[in-house]
Design a protein around this motif. Structure first.
Motif, PDB file in Angstrom:
ATOM      1  N   PRO A   1      30.018  44.144  29.684  1.00  0.00           N
ATOM      2  CA  PRO A   1      29.260  42.894  29.543  1.00  0.00           C
ATOM      3  C   PRO A   1      29.951  41.806  28.733  1.00  0.00           C
ATOM      4  O   PRO A   1      29.308  40.820  28.363  1.00  0.00           O
ATOM      5  N   TRP A   2      31.243  41.955  28.442  1.00  0.00           N
ATOM      6  CA  TRP A   2      31.842  41.078  27.432  1.00  0.00           C
ATOM      7  C   TRP A   2      32.399  39.777  27.994  1.00  0.00           C
ATOM      8  O   TRP A   2      32.200  38.713  27.408  1.00  0.00           O
ATOM      9  N   LEU A   3      33.106  39.825  29.109  1.00  0.00           N
ATOM     10  CA  LEU A   3      33.744  38.646  29.679  1.00  0.00           C
ATOM     11  C   LEU A   3      33.638  38.688  31.199  1.00  0.00           C
ATOM     12  O   LEU A   3      33.532  39.768  31.788  1.00  0.00           O
ATOM     13  N   PRO A   4      33.692  37.529  31.849  1.00  0.00           N
ATOM     14  CA  PRO A   4      33.702  37.525  33.314  1.00  0.00           C
ATOM     15  C   PRO A   4      35.009  38.071  33.859  1.00  0.00           C
ATOM     16  O   PRO A   4      36.008  38.180  33.147  1.00  0.00           O
ATOM     17  N   VAL A   5      34.986  38.405  35.129  1.00  0.00           N
ATOM     18  CA  VAL A   5      36.170  38.895  35.840  1.00  0.00           C
ATOM     19  C   VAL A   5      36.489  37.918  36.963  1.00  0.00           C
ATOM     20  O   VAL A   5      35.673  37.741  37.872  1.00  0.00           O
ATOM     21  N   PRO A   6      37.656  37.243  36.927  1.00  0.00           N
ATOM     22  CA  PRO A   6      38.621  37.286  35.828  1.00  0.00           C
ATOM     23  C   PRO A   6      38.163  36.422  34.664  1.00  0.00           C
ATOM     24  O   PRO A   6      37.374  35.491  34.869  1.00  0.00           O
ATOM     25  N   PRO A   7      38.680  36.669  33.455  1.00  0.00           N
ATOM     26  CA  PRO A   7      38.315  35.827  32.311  1.00  0.00           C
ATOM     27  C   PRO A   7      39.040  34.488  32.371  1.00  0.00           C
ATOM     28  O   PRO A   7      40.080  34.360  33.024  1.00  0.00           O
ATOM     29  N   ALA A   8      38.497  33.509  31.672  1.00  0.00           N
ATOM     30  CA  ALA A   8      39.112  32.182  31.656  1.00  0.00           C
ATOM     31  C   ALA A   8      40.423  32.182  30.881  1.00  0.00           C
ATOM     32  O   ALA A   8      41.321  31.401  31.170  1.00  0.00           O
TER      33      ALA A   8
ATOM     34  N   GLU B   1      43.445  44.722  45.224  1.00  0.00           N
ATOM     35  CA  GLU B   1      44.349  45.698  45.832  1.00  0.00           C
ATOM     36  C   GLU B   1      43.575  46.886  46.397  1.00  0.00           C
ATOM     37  O   GLU B   1      43.916  47.425  47.455  1.00  0.00           O
ATOM     38  N   LEU B   2      42.548  47.319  45.693  1.00  0.00           N
ATOM     39  CA  LEU B   2      41.717  48.413  46.207  1.00  0.00           C
ATOM     40  C   LEU B   2      41.004  47.992  47.481  1.00  0.00           C
ATOM     41  O   LEU B   2      40.961  48.730  48.470  1.00  0.00           O
ATOM     42  N   ARG B   3      40.448  46.786  47.481  1.00  0.00           N
ATOM     43  CA  ARG B   3      39.713  46.320  48.663  1.00  0.00           C
ATOM     44  C   ARG B   3      40.645  46.128  49.850  1.00  0.00           C
ATOM     45  O   ARG B   3      40.258  46.365  51.002  1.00  0.00           O
ATOM     46  N   ALA B   4      41.883  45.715  49.566  1.00  0.00           N
ATOM     47  CA  ALA B   4      42.858  45.579  50.649  1.00  0.00           C
ATOM     48  C   ALA B   4      43.196  46.919  51.273  1.00  0.00           C
ATOM     49  O   ALA B   4      43.666  46.981  52.418  1.00  0.00           O
ATOM     50  N   ARG B   5      42.935  48.006  50.543  1.00  0.00           N
ATOM     51  CA  ARG B   5      43.191  49.362  51.033  1.00  0.00           C
ATOM     52  C   ARG B   5      41.928  50.024  51.543  1.00  0.00           C
ATOM     53  O   ARG B   5      41.892  51.247  51.713  1.00  0.00           O
ATOM     54  N   GLY B   6      40.871  49.250  51.755  1.00  0.00           N
ATOM     55  CA  GLY B   6      39.665  49.764  52.387  1.00  0.00           C
ATOM     56  C   GLY B   6      38.607  50.285  51.444  1.00  0.00           C
ATOM     57  O   GLY B   6      37.597  50.833  51.898  1.00  0.00           O
ATOM     58  N   VAL B   7      38.787  50.130  50.136  1.00  0.00           N
ATOM     59  CA  VAL B   7      37.797  50.613  49.173  1.00  0.00           C
ATOM     60  C   VAL B   7      36.715  49.546  49.004  1.00  0.00           C
ATOM     61  O   VAL B   7      37.025  48.365  48.777  1.00  0.00           O
ATOM     62  N   GLU B   8      35.454  49.949  49.091  1.00  0.00           N
ATOM     63  CA  GLU B   8      34.348  49.037  48.790  1.00  0.00           C
ATOM     64  C   GLU B   8      34.086  49.084  47.290  1.00  0.00           C
ATOM     65  O   GLU B   8      34.006  50.170  46.700  1.00  0.00           O
ATOM     66  N   VAL B   9      33.936  47.909  46.681  1.00  0.00           N
ATOM     67  CA  VAL B   9      33.798  47.825  45.232  1.00  0.00           C
ATOM     68  C   VAL B   9      32.475  47.167  44.870  1.00  0.00           C
ATOM     69  O   VAL B   9      32.201  46.027  45.267  1.00  0.00           O
ATOM     70  N   VAL B  10      31.662  47.897  44.103  1.00  0.00           N
ATOM     71  CA  VAL B  10      30.483  47.345  43.446  1.00  0.00           C
ATOM     72  C   VAL B  10      30.895  47.083  41.997  1.00  0.00           C
ATOM     73  O   VAL B  10      31.242  48.015  41.272  1.00  0.00           O
ATOM     74  N   LEU B  11      30.877  45.827  41.572  1.00  0.00           N
ATOM     75  CA  LEU B  11      31.380  45.455  40.255  1.00  0.00           C
ATOM     76  C   LEU B  11      30.232  45.246  39.284  1.00  0.00           C
ATOM     77  O   LEU B  11      29.368  44.386  39.496  1.00  0.00           O
ATOM     78  N   ALA B  12      30.217  46.040  38.213  1.00  0.00           N
ATOM     79  CA  ALA B  12      29.257  45.862  37.127  1.00  0.00           C
ATOM     80  C   ALA B  12      29.909  44.976  36.075  1.00  0.00           C
ATOM     81  O   ALA B  12      30.850  45.387  35.396  1.00  0.00           O
ATOM     82  N   THR B  13      29.397  43.750  35.924  1.00  0.00           N
ATOM     83  CA  THR B  13      30.066  42.731  35.139  1.00  0.00           C
ATOM     84  C   THR B  13      29.017  41.782  34.581  1.00  0.00           C
ATOM     85  O   THR B  13      27.879  42.198  34.322  1.00  0.00           O
ATOM     86  N   VAL B  14      29.373  40.513  34.405  1.00  0.00           N
ATOM     87  CA  VAL B  14      28.418  39.488  33.989  1.00  0.00           C
ATOM     88  C   VAL B  14      28.318  38.449  35.099  1.00  0.00           C
ATOM     89  O   VAL B  14      29.170  38.357  35.978  1.00  0.00           O
ATOM     90  N   GLY B  15      27.259  37.642  35.027  1.00  0.00           N
ATOM     91  CA  GLY B  15      26.972  36.719  36.111  1.00  0.00           C
ATOM     92  C   GLY B  15      28.046  35.677  36.355  1.00  0.00           C
ATOM     93  O   GLY B  15      28.145  35.137  37.447  1.00  0.00           O
TER      94      GLY B  15
ATOM     95  N   ASP C   1      23.805  36.975  32.314  1.00  0.00           N
ATOM     96  CA  ASP C   1      24.354  35.875  33.107  1.00  0.00           C
ATOM     97  C   ASP C   1      25.728  35.459  32.606  1.00  0.00           C
ATOM     98  O   ASP C   1      26.588  35.052  33.399  1.00  0.00           O
ATOM     99  N   GLU C   2      25.957  35.544  31.302  1.00  0.00           N
ATOM    100  CA  GLU C   2      27.221  35.123  30.706  1.00  0.00           C
ATOM    101  C   GLU C   2      27.805  36.254  29.870  1.00  0.00           C
ATOM    102  O   GLU C   2      27.086  37.163  29.422  1.00  0.00           O
ATOM    103  N   GLY C   3      29.112  36.178  29.627  1.00  0.00           N
ATOM    104  CA  GLY C   3      29.774  37.178  28.804  1.00  0.00           C
ATOM    105  C   GLY C   3      29.258  37.182  27.373  1.00  0.00           C
ATOM    106  O   GLY C   3      28.928  36.132  26.817  1.00  0.00           O
TER     107      GLY C   3
END
Length: 380
Positions: A9-16, A31-45, A59-61
């Protein structure tokens, strides 16, 4: 394959700007998605990276709150992780959780006990001896260097699947730049990075030095003066602020030795990529060395003290130099031009490109997914 990538929960992806872990996640995910991996990202809004699904509680980091007392911020990581757990309980299509949330991530996921988990160790393994010395069962880990894992407690070593070096998207993507005479230290200004040693050395040698990086999130002298002049400010007694004021500021003359705060994007690449050499007078056993591989990717010879992961990343005399003392470091700085920038760039493409890192992680994912599926709570 579908994974939940827990960036925290600290910073957005990618960070500023500053954000080591979030930058690595931002490098790995495409790179993972380009290789067919589906990614669910747990991050901030505020995250803008393209993924298959986004999960966020905030909503924010929340990085700015980390300087507050623990009893005021202890709920932040847990609130984020509670959202992750709720999502994992809600669905049955997640094959693996790749966790990057320090302490709270593995502790909570171990208690949940329903999913395969790979936890990446990005930090100093001496920080949490009670947890690392009694590592929760069922949580696999990888380090970011062999030297980091070699210093790990036995229980953590038993859970380890090995080390995967950090990568940089700069490898092979940025054209060579015209070299200037300045040296550079890139990274957060703190005692562990040894900026005062670089400054003292360059003043003694009469060489220009740029210190690029924030001081506890602060990026200019006016902000620092405000903090230092206000005893009630939450950052007034912060170790990084004290380090800058007591150990670094004496060398800043605005000409030979300059501090420019945090830099990002093209400005950062130009400043870094045009340096004569990058200095790493580190005062601790650096676990990952992102700035080292970035320097090599830009064709900038890294020159540092022989500690932590640096001997694994730098081939002494070919892609940079390693010193055992400050005096030797000064001698090697004067030999920076002996290192071929193109050799540095070739090494970065071969060892530290995003695709190389992604392939190594895919191998670990497949090893874990190939194991028997853990029994879910209440399952016969």
């Amino acid at each position: 394959m579908k994974i939940l990538m827990n960036a925290g929960p600290w910073l957005p992806v990618p960070p500023a700007g500053y954000g080591g872990i979030e930058n690595i996640v931002a490098t790995l995910v495409p790179e993972l998605r380009a290789r067919g991996v589906e990614v669910v990202l747990a991050t901030v809004g505020g995250s803008t990276i393209e993924v298959d699904e986004v999960l966020h509680v905030f909503d924010e980091g929340q990085f700015a709150h980390l300087q507050k007392p623990y009893n005021q911020v202890m709920g932040l990581a847990h609130a984020h992780q509670a959202g992750v757990v709720a999502e994992l309980r809600r669905r049955d299509d997640i094959d693996l959780v790749h966790d990057h949330l320090e302490v709270v991530g593995p502790a909570v996921l171990s208690a949940l006990g329903t999913h395969r988990v790979l936890h990446t160790l990005h930090w100093d393994l001496h920080k949490h001896p009670d947890l690392y010395g009694n590592w929760p069962r069922g949580i696999a880990v990888n380090g970011v260097s062999r030297s980091q894992l070699a210093r790990a407690p036995q229980s953590l070593q038993r859970a380890s699947l090995g080390a995967i070096y950090l990568a940089t998207p700069l490898a092979g993507t940025v054209p060579p730049m015209e070299r200037n005479d300045h040296l550079i230290v890139m990274g957060r200004v703190c005692g562990l990075k040894g900026q005062h040693i670089a400054a003292r050395l360059c003043q003694k040698l009469g060489l220009g030095l740029v210190l690029a990086g924030p001081v506890s999130g602060l990026n200019d002298a006016a902000e620092l003066e405000q903090v230092l002049g206000d005893p009630e400010h939450p950052l007034h007694g912060h170790p990084d602020v004290r380090y800058h004021a007591e150990e670094v500021a004496r060398y800043l003359d605005g000409d030979l030795v300059r501090w420019v705060g945090g830099v990002a994007g093209e400005e950062r690449d130009r400043l870094y990529g045009s340096a004569r050499a990058a200095l790493f007078p580190i005062q601790w056993d650096e676990p990952g060395g992102t700035a080292v591989v970035e320097a090599m990717a830009l064709g900038v010879p890294p020159i540092g003290l022989r500690r932590g992961c640096l001997p694994e990343l730098i081939d002494h005399g070919r892609t940079g130099f390693l010193a055992d003392t400050e005096e030797e470091l000064a001698e090697l700085v004067l030999r920076a031009d002996e290192i071929d920038p193109e050799e540095c760039r070739r090494e970065a493409r071969a060892r530290f490109s995003p695709g190389v890192m992604a392939e190594h992680y895919l191998e670990l994912y497949e090893r874990l997914i190939g194991q028997a599926r853990p029994r879910r709570s209440g399952q016969e």
